[in-house]
Design an enzyme around this catalytic site. Structure first.
Site, PDB file in Angstrom:
ATOM      1  N   LYS A  26       0.832  -1.200   0.000  1.00 47.00           N
ATOM      2  CA  LYS A  26       0.000   0.000   0.000  1.00 47.00           C
ATOM      3  C   LYS A  26       0.869   1.253   0.000  1.00 47.00           C
ATOM      4  O   LYS A  26       0.668   2.157  -0.812  1.00 47.00           O
ATOM      5  CB  LYS A  26      -0.891  -0.033   1.244  1.00 47.00           C
ATOM      6  CG  LYS A  26      -2.171   0.724   1.111  1.00 47.00           C
ATOM      7  CD  LYS A  26      -3.001   0.587   2.387  1.00 47.00           C
ATOM      8  CE  LYS A  26      -3.748  -0.732   2.436  1.00 47.00           C
ATOM      9  NZ  LYS A  26      -4.291  -1.013   3.784  1.00 47.00           N
ATOM     10  N   ARG A  96      -3.241   3.001   8.427  1.00 44.46           N
ATOM     11  CA  ARG A  96      -3.489   1.833   7.572  1.00 44.46           C
ATOM     12  C   ARG A  96      -2.327   0.862   7.638  1.00 44.46           C
ATOM     13  O   ARG A  96      -1.171   1.269   7.631  1.00 44.46           O
ATOM     14  CB  ARG A  96      -3.680   2.299   6.126  1.00 44.46           C
ATOM     15  CG  ARG A  96      -4.507   3.552   6.002  1.00 44.46           C
ATOM     16  CD  ARG A  96      -4.551   4.107   4.578  1.00 44.46           C
ATOM     17  NE  ARG A  96      -5.236   3.237   3.650  1.00 44.46           N
ATOM     18  CZ  ARG A  96      -5.331   3.475   2.339  1.00 44.46           C
ATOM     19  NH1 ARG A  96      -4.746   4.542   1.810  1.00 44.46           N
ATOM     20  NH2 ARG A  96      -5.977   2.640   1.567  1.00 44.46           N
ATOM     21  N   GLY A 105      -5.830 -10.533   6.814  1.00 48.12           N
ATOM     22  CA  GLY A 105      -5.810 -10.885   8.235  1.00 48.12           C
ATOM     23  C   GLY A 105      -5.325  -9.768   9.146  1.00 48.12           C
ATOM     24  O   GLY A 105      -5.343  -9.887  10.362  1.00 48.12           O
ATOM     25  N   MET A 107      -4.716  -5.744  10.749  1.00 48.73           N
ATOM     26  CA  MET A 107      -5.558  -4.786  11.469  1.00 48.73           C
ATOM     27  C   MET A 107      -6.427  -3.989  10.508  1.00 48.73           C
ATOM     28  O   MET A 107      -6.010  -3.629   9.425  1.00 48.73           O
ATOM     29  CB  MET A 107      -4.682  -3.807  12.241  1.00 48.73           C
ATOM     30  CG  MET A 107      -5.492  -2.913  13.148  1.00 48.73           C
ATOM     31  SD  MET A 107      -4.595  -1.425  13.642  1.00 48.73           S
ATOM     32  CE  MET A 107      -4.957  -0.355  12.253  1.00 48.73           C
ATOM     33  N   ARG A 352      -3.310  -1.505  -6.588  1.00 43.91           N
ATOM     34  CA  ARG A 352      -2.449  -2.694  -6.499  1.00 43.91           C
ATOM     35  C   ARG A 352      -2.820  -3.613  -7.650  1.00 43.91           C
ATOM     36  O   ARG A 352      -3.898  -3.466  -8.246  1.00 43.91           O
ATOM     37  CB  ARG A 352      -2.658  -3.416  -5.173  1.00 43.91           C
ATOM     38  CG  ARG A 352      -4.084  -3.876  -4.979  1.00 43.91           C
ATOM     39  CD  ARG A 352      -4.301  -4.542  -3.647  1.00 43.91           C
ATOM     40  NE  ARG A 352      -5.725  -4.535  -3.338  1.00 43.91           N
ATOM     41  CZ  ARG A 352      -6.242  -4.794  -2.143  1.00 43.91           C
ATOM     42  NH1 ARG A 352      -5.452  -5.083  -1.146  1.00 43.91           N
ATOM     43  NH2 ARG A 352      -7.521  -4.779  -1.956  1.00 43.91           N
ATOM     44  N   HIS A 468     -15.629  -8.779   1.183  1.00 46.74           N
ATOM     45  CA  HIS A 468     -14.577  -9.640   1.725  1.00 46.74           C
ATOM     46  C   HIS A 468     -14.677 -11.048   1.163  1.00 46.74           C
ATOM     47  O   HIS A 468     -13.701 -11.628   0.677  1.00 46.74           O
ATOM     48  CB  HIS A 468     -14.671  -9.664   3.251  1.00 46.74           C
ATOM     49  CG  HIS A 468     -13.656 -10.541   3.909  1.00 46.74           C
ATOM     50  ND1 HIS A 468     -13.938 -11.845   4.263  1.00 46.74           N
ATOM     51  CD2 HIS A 468     -12.364 -10.325   4.229  1.00 46.74           C
ATOM     52  CE1 HIS A 468     -12.851 -12.390   4.796  1.00 46.74           C
ATOM     53  NE2 HIS A 468     -11.884 -11.475   4.795  1.00 46.74           N
ATOM     54  N   SER A 778      15.554 -41.985 -10.448  1.00 45.42           N
ATOM     55  CA  SER A 778      14.340 -41.219 -10.229  1.00 45.42           C
ATOM     56  C   SER A 778      14.286 -40.905  -8.744  1.00 45.42           C
ATOM     57  O   SER A 778      14.320 -41.822  -7.915  1.00 45.42           O
ATOM     58  CB  SER A 778      13.122 -42.048 -10.656  1.00 45.42           C
ATOM     59  OG  SER A 778      11.954 -41.338 -10.341  1.00 45.42           O
ATOM     60  N   CYS A 845       9.956 -38.217  -8.870  1.00 46.54           N
ATOM     61  CA  CYS A 845       8.609 -38.795  -8.912  1.00 46.54           C
ATOM     62  C   CYS A 845       7.880 -38.674  -7.587  1.00 46.54           C
ATOM     63  O   CYS A 845       6.807 -39.230  -7.408  1.00 46.54           O
ATOM     64  CB  CYS A 845       8.665 -40.248  -9.360  1.00 46.54           C
ATOM     65  SG  CYS A 845       9.562 -41.297  -8.205  1.00 46.54           S
ATOM     66  N   TYR A 865      13.391 -34.540 -16.191  1.00 47.83           N
ATOM     67  CA  TYR A 865      11.933 -34.458 -16.146  1.00 47.83           C
ATOM     68  C   TYR A 865      11.440 -34.428 -14.711  1.00 47.83           C
ATOM     69  O   TYR A 865      12.160 -34.787 -13.790  1.00 47.83           O
ATOM     70  CB  TYR A 865      11.293 -35.646 -16.888  1.00 47.83           C
ATOM     71  CG  TYR A 865      11.475 -36.973 -16.206  1.00 47.83           C
ATOM     72  CD1 TYR A 865      10.580 -37.405 -15.215  1.00 47.83           C
ATOM     73  CD2 TYR A 865      12.543 -37.800 -16.533  1.00 47.83           C
ATOM     74  CE1 TYR A 865      10.754 -38.618 -14.572  1.00 47.83           C
ATOM     75  CE2 TYR A 865      12.731 -39.018 -15.901  1.00 47.83           C
ATOM     76  CZ  TYR A 865      11.833 -39.424 -14.916  1.00 47.83           C
ATOM     77  OH  TYR A 865      12.010 -40.615 -14.268  1.00 47.83           O
TER      78      TYR A 865
HETATM   79  P1  ADP Z   1      -7.646  -2.407   3.416  1.00 40.54           P
HETATM   80  O1  ADP Z   1      -6.259  -2.807   3.449  1.00 40.54           O
HETATM   81  O2  ADP Z   1      -8.564  -3.245   4.233  1.00 40.54           O
HETATM   82  O3  ADP Z   1      -8.146  -2.157   2.019  1.00 40.54           O
HETATM   83  P2  ADP Z   1      -7.377   0.417   3.668  1.00 40.54           P
HETATM   84  O4  ADP Z   1      -6.236   0.949   4.437  1.00 40.54           O
HETATM   85  O5  ADP Z   1      -7.266   0.459   2.215  1.00 40.54           O
HETATM   86  O6  ADP Z   1      -7.730  -1.017   4.189  1.00 40.54           O
HETATM   87  O7  ADP Z   1      -8.623   1.246   4.142  1.00 40.54           O
HETATM   88  C1  ADP Z   1      -9.932   0.852   3.853  1.00 40.54           C
HETATM   89  C2  ADP Z   1     -10.731   2.002   3.332  1.00 40.54           C
HETATM   90  O8  ADP Z   1     -10.680   3.098   4.224  1.00 40.54           O
HETATM   91  C3  ADP Z   1     -10.207   2.551   2.033  1.00 40.54           C
HETATM   92  O9  ADP Z   1     -10.700   1.829   0.958  1.00 40.54           O
HETATM   93  C4  ADP Z   1     -10.759   3.947   2.046  1.00 40.54           C
HETATM   94  O10 ADP Z   1     -12.062   3.950   1.534  1.00 40.54           O
HETATM   95  C5  ADP Z   1     -10.768   4.296   3.493  1.00 40.54           C
HETATM   96  N1  ADP Z   1      -9.634   5.148   3.790  1.00 40.54           N
HETATM   97  C6  ADP Z   1      -8.397   4.795   4.173  1.00 40.54           C
HETATM   98  N2  ADP Z   1      -7.609   5.879   4.314  1.00 40.54           N
HETATM   99  C7  ADP Z   1      -8.375   6.940   4.006  1.00 40.54           C
HETATM  100  C8  ADP Z   1      -8.139   8.332   3.930  1.00 40.54           C
HETATM  101  N3  ADP Z   1      -6.941   8.852   4.208  1.00 40.54           N
HETATM  102  N4  ADP Z   1      -9.161   9.124   3.579  1.00 40.54           N
HETATM  103  C9  ADP Z   1     -10.367   8.606   3.284  1.00 40.54           C
HETATM  104  N5  ADP Z   1     -10.656   7.320   3.332  1.00 40.54           N
HETATM  105  C10 ADP Z   1      -9.674   6.483   3.673  1.00 40.54           C
HETATM  106 MG    MG Z   2      -7.745  -0.937   0.745  1.00 41.19          MG
END
Ligand code: ADP
Ligand code: MG
Ligand code: MG
Length: 890
Positions: A26, A96, A105, A107, A352, A468, A778, A845, A865
């Site tokens: 990210k 984030r 998985g 936070m 991504r 999800h 083998s 094998c 192989y």
């Molecule tokens: P995940 O890894 O679960 O996708 P993110 O860090 O992308 O989590 O955050 C989930 C959502 O929170 C993002 O898709 C976005 O909509 C919102 N978000 C995260 N950071 C911001 C921000 N700085 N401003 C507005 N919305 C945010």
């Molecule tokens: Mg996201």
């Protein structure tokens, strides 16, 4: 001084896309977008090295970190024109998490951080909307308490419900600024009650609390489970990104959404996405409101009645399409993007390489190669070999009768039938007992990962294509139908209901993830087509690989499947499997339990015709291709009769008393059969067994070579469990003598070679001497792993789990070759063998022959192989091509 913090925003950044190891996916991509001049709210990323430091140093931070964060935060304040914690003009941030590979998985993101009783006033002024400001504030308290402080959501739900009842409200939208303001007070009081300390008012304390929670989450159970399932090493660590908030929920000219540059389900080159007006963050994926399509085409395809973004915000939609084009071209891959619109301005929050279904991955790679966006070599490297698995398995028979119960979104293709279960734990338990289950949930969350993996398919009643459940199912290759809104799930009663139809836990349903249908009962399936994009990619792969791919097969059905999948011969035909059949095992038992050679020969003579017929059918299926036949290998122990009835049958067939049979069986019983009387030891003690098998092979080969227009078969006779050259010499002499006899009787000859399995460390070390006699090796890496690690494959499950969790072995050594240890033995044997006999044929094998990691190793030691189970043949073909390309690039 180590740099622990990297800033981005305002058209520049200190990081880059290729710094994922340090900044997480990210953080690296936010930096890259910022560098590309795409509008990204300013922020900074705390590196994964801080996470590593944190765990190496008793959960403390490097001492320079605080200063570096303060400096970076000041930069964000400047570029956003607001101050963190400043009451008149507050900067709010999101915190984030972000590992190298995306990890559900981890936070949950905390939004709106920096709010307190003072700064909320500033937010009211800035937005001119007190209701929005207090709503944001209470959301922040809820989220922060849940994610960082561990005070569960239900506390706040309870308070909210009570308040609504009090006021006679039914909907959240009826609550005004004053309501939310009162709730903020009540929420904080509840936190105080639960924790014995107040909710943190100081924004700085809030920030460090959230940062600590992200690092803490790296070791939570969810994350550990996810890492185990996806083979992500614990040592990687996560980064933390702190980013200025933008608001998608500040009015009707605001929105938030998720989109893919191509359809992630089919791979079709169409822009695909969902959005919501006046909404924040997770609202789109949480399934609380029904998301709307971004494009008119998407709206029509989904038969949605809600207006698309293309209609509601045409200018911004156009801007979004331009961003999509720019990002896809820049990354040369399908992008998964998150965006927010605040006051008519588009902000990108994430991009991504998008997760996709196997068919979509294939289509995108082949399309992009044909469009010249990537080369065919890149297309080959881009497909995860394991993903092909999904394309090789049966689909619903279109002609089959089906009772469609309901329909949801086609979230992840493939067909699956199974018994309905309503929670992840039950799914795991039942799957462990070999039961096929369909996991049914209102919506899924990261805790459900284990159960989703265990289930054959997943059905949810809420959430869209980017929910999800949908995202995770696509990643795992599980068929998934999401958002089946007609379905009512009652967890307590263990039922799902559609109209008047009630399906109980344990009842069977079938899902078709390709069209979203949910059917009652089990619907029959058919084999998939192996042409089109699949055929194109395989053709490119075959042109690049240098190793052949054979199959492990002994039944005609398996051999035929493998040929359909493009195998180039049989690398392991296990002859003992041919004897377990009811008609044959009686003669097998007679043979084993015979008192003397004459008794054994009599029983063997009865087995010979069966064995010959088996080989004839295999040779016919594998015309012109090599077939490696392993002579009898398993402990005789495995064939011993157990019940009185079985003993009586054997006694009758052999014309002896049951007591004699019983006695003989007790003599043959072994306490450690895997290291007992098995493999070539059987041939040494009872040469007549191998003699019969060799005769069956030669007679079959001669019979097939007389077929009209047939190419002669290429039998490779393989002696198992050899430790010494002497064993092989003695048994090769038996085989050669048998050949001579059969050729003389039949007045014709066929070509054959004799070789050995290398499955004992001694054999590997003595490869130089053994190759004087063997024409091929083998590598039987199942036994070689057992004997090298001194670990029984059948008994190691429980402690291997612990070993893997503790990082002793990163992968299961029985699934993925232990390159360091077992691999070194393979390499030694290969080198020493080839030094003696330069044209020594080398293959593998064991199970590992179908594992992409192990295949890369096989390439590196120069094997000719790999051999694997039939369904893994295409996976091995692709993995071998990737291994060859990667090796050539070095
Ligand atoms: P995940 O890894 O679960 O996708 P993110 O860090 O992308 O989590 O955050 C989930 C959502 O929170 C993002 O898709 C976005 O909509 C919102 N978000 C995260 N950071 C911001 C921000 N700085 N401003 C507005 N919305 C945010
Ligand atoms: Mg996201
Ligand atoms: Mg073996």
């Amino acid at each position: 001084m180590t740099k622990w913090v990297y800033t981005f925003g305002n058209g520049k950044a200190e990081g880059r896309a290729d710094m994922k190891n340090l900044l997480g996916g990210k953080g690296a991509n936010l930096a890259e977008m910022s560098n590309l001049g795409i509008a990204v709210p300013a922020g900074f990323t705390i590196t994964t090295e801080v996470c590593t430091y944190y765990y190496d140093n008793g959960k403390t931070y490097p001492k320079e970190l605080v200063d570096q964060v303060v400096t970076a935060l000041a930069e964000v304040e400047e570029s956003m024109g607001a101050g963190f914690g400043r009451a008149d003009n507050p900067l709010l941030v999101s915190v984030r998490s972000g590992a190298r590979a995306s990890m559900p998985g981890m936070m949950d993101t905390v939004l709106n951080l920096g709010l307190n009783d003072a700064t909320v006033q500033g937010l009211i002024e800035r937005s001119g909307d007190a209701r929005f400001a207090y709503d944001s504030y209470r959301r922040f308290i809820q989220m922060y308490s849940d994610v960082v402080l561990g005070v569960d959501h239900y506390h706040f739900e309870e308070i909210l419900e009570a308040h609504k009842e009090d006021k006679g409200y039914t909907l959240d939208t009826e609550l005004g600024a004053d309501d939310w303001k009162q709730l903020v007070v009540l929420f904080k009081a509840r936190v105080q009650e639960e924790l014995g300390e107040p909710f943190p008012e100081d924004p700085e304390a809030q920030l460090w609390g959230a940062v600590g929670a992200v690092f803490g989450s790296w070791m939570n159970q969810r994350a550990i489970t996810y890492r185990r399932l996806h083979e992500i090493p614990a040592a990687w660590g996560t980064a933390v990104t702190v980013q200025a908030m933008v608001f998608g929920n500040m009015g009707e000219d605001c929105a938030t959404g998720v989109c893919f540059s191509r359809d992630p389900s089919t791979g079709e080159n169409v822009f695909y996405g969902e959005y919501l007006v006046n909404a924040q963050g997770e609202d789109v994926v949480a399934g609380i409101r029904t998301p709307q399509q971004i494009s008119i085409a998407g709206k029509e395809k989904n038969q949605s009645t809600l207006p698309s973004m293309e209609e509601v915000m045409p200018g911004l939609y156009k801007e979004l399409v331009e961003t999509r084009d720019k990002l896809e071209a820049h990354y040369s891959d399908m992008q998964d993007m998150e965006f927010t619109i605040q006051g008519g301005k588009l902000w990108m929050l994430q991009t991504r390489n998008g997760k996709r279904t196997a068919p979509a991955a294939l289509r995108i790679a082949v399309d992009m190669a044909k469009q010249g966006i990537i080369t065919t070599d890149e297309a080959i490297l881009r497909i995860e070999p394991e993903a092909l698995d999904q394309l090789l398995h049966p689909m619903l028979d279109p002609k089959a009768e089906r009772t469609v119960l309901t329909r949801g979104l086609p979230a992840s293709p493939g067909a699956a039938s199974g018994a309905v279960v309503f929670n992840a734990k039950t799914a795991e338990d039942k799957a462990k007992n070999g039961q096929a289950v369909i996991l049914v949930r209102i919506e899924t969350s990261p805790e459900d990962i284990g159960g989703m993996h265990a289930a054959r398919g997943i059905l949810t009643t809420r959430g869209g294509m980017t929910s999800h459940a949908a995202v995770v199912a696509r990643g795992m290759g599980r068929p998934c139908v999401a958002g089946a809104g007609e379905v009512r799930v009652d967890y307590k009663a263990g039922t799902l209901t559609v109209g008047s139809t009630v399906v109980k836990e344990g009842d069977w349903v079938t899902l078709d993830g390709a069209n979203g249908e949910v059917m009652l009962g089990e619907v029959p399936t058919i084999q998939p087509e192996l042409t089109g994009d699949f055929g194109a990619l395989m053709e490119w792969a075959d042109a690049k690989r240098t190793m052949k791919v054979r199959t492990n097969a002994e039944t005609p059905e398996d051999a035929e499947t493998a040929r359909r999948f493009g195998c180039e011969g049989i690398g392991l035909c296990r002859t003992e499997h041919m004897f377990f059949d009811a008609k044959r095992i009686i003669n097998m038992r007679r043979m084993i339990l015979a008192q003397d050679e004459a008794g054994r020969r009599a029983a063997l003579a009865d087995l010979l015709p069966y064995q010959r017929e088996d080989f004839i059918s295999l040779f016919r299926i594998m015309v012109g291709l090599p077939v490696t036949i392993r002579l009898l290998d398993p402990p005789l122990h495995e064939f011993l009769p157990h019940t009185d009835a079985e003993i009586a049958d054997v006694a009758k067939a052999a014309g002896v008393e049951p007591e004699q049979v019983r006695h003989r069986a007790s003599v043959l019983a072994e306490s450690n059969p895997m290291l007992g009387h098995r493999g070539c030891r059987l041939g040494i003690t009872y040469p007549e067994i191998y003699e019969m098998q060799a005769r069956a092979i030669f007679e079959a080969a001669i019979a097939v070579s007389k077929d009209e227009g047939a190419e002669p078969p290429l039998p490779e006779i393989m002696i198992p469990l050899v430790a010494t050259k002497r064993e092989l010499d003695m048994l090769k002499a038996v085989i050669d003598a048998t050949a001579k006899a059969v050729f003389a009787e039949q007045g014709t000859t066929v070509e054959y070679i004799v070789g050995t399995m290398i499955e004992l460390p001694r054999a590997a070390l003595r490869g130089g001497a053994i190759a004087e006699t063997a024409h091929f090796f083998s590598f039987g890496t199942n036994d070689l792993t057992q004997t090298t690690l001194g670990m029984s494959r059948d008994d190691s499950g429980p402690f291997l789990e612990v070993y893997r969790a503790k990082g002793v072995y990163e992968r299961d050594p029985f699934a993925s070759l232990d390159v360091e240890g077992v691999g070194e033995l393979v390499q030694i044997a290969a080198e020493r063998g080839r030094a003696t006999r330069p044209d020594l044929k080398l293959g593998i094998c064991g199970e590992h022959g179908g594992d992409p990691h192990s295949i890369a190793f096989c390439q590196s030691v120069g094997l000719d192989y790999v051999s694997c189970s039939p369904y893994r043949v295409p996976i091995a073909r692709l993995a071998a091509a990737q291994a060859a390309l990667t090796q050539a690039a070095k």
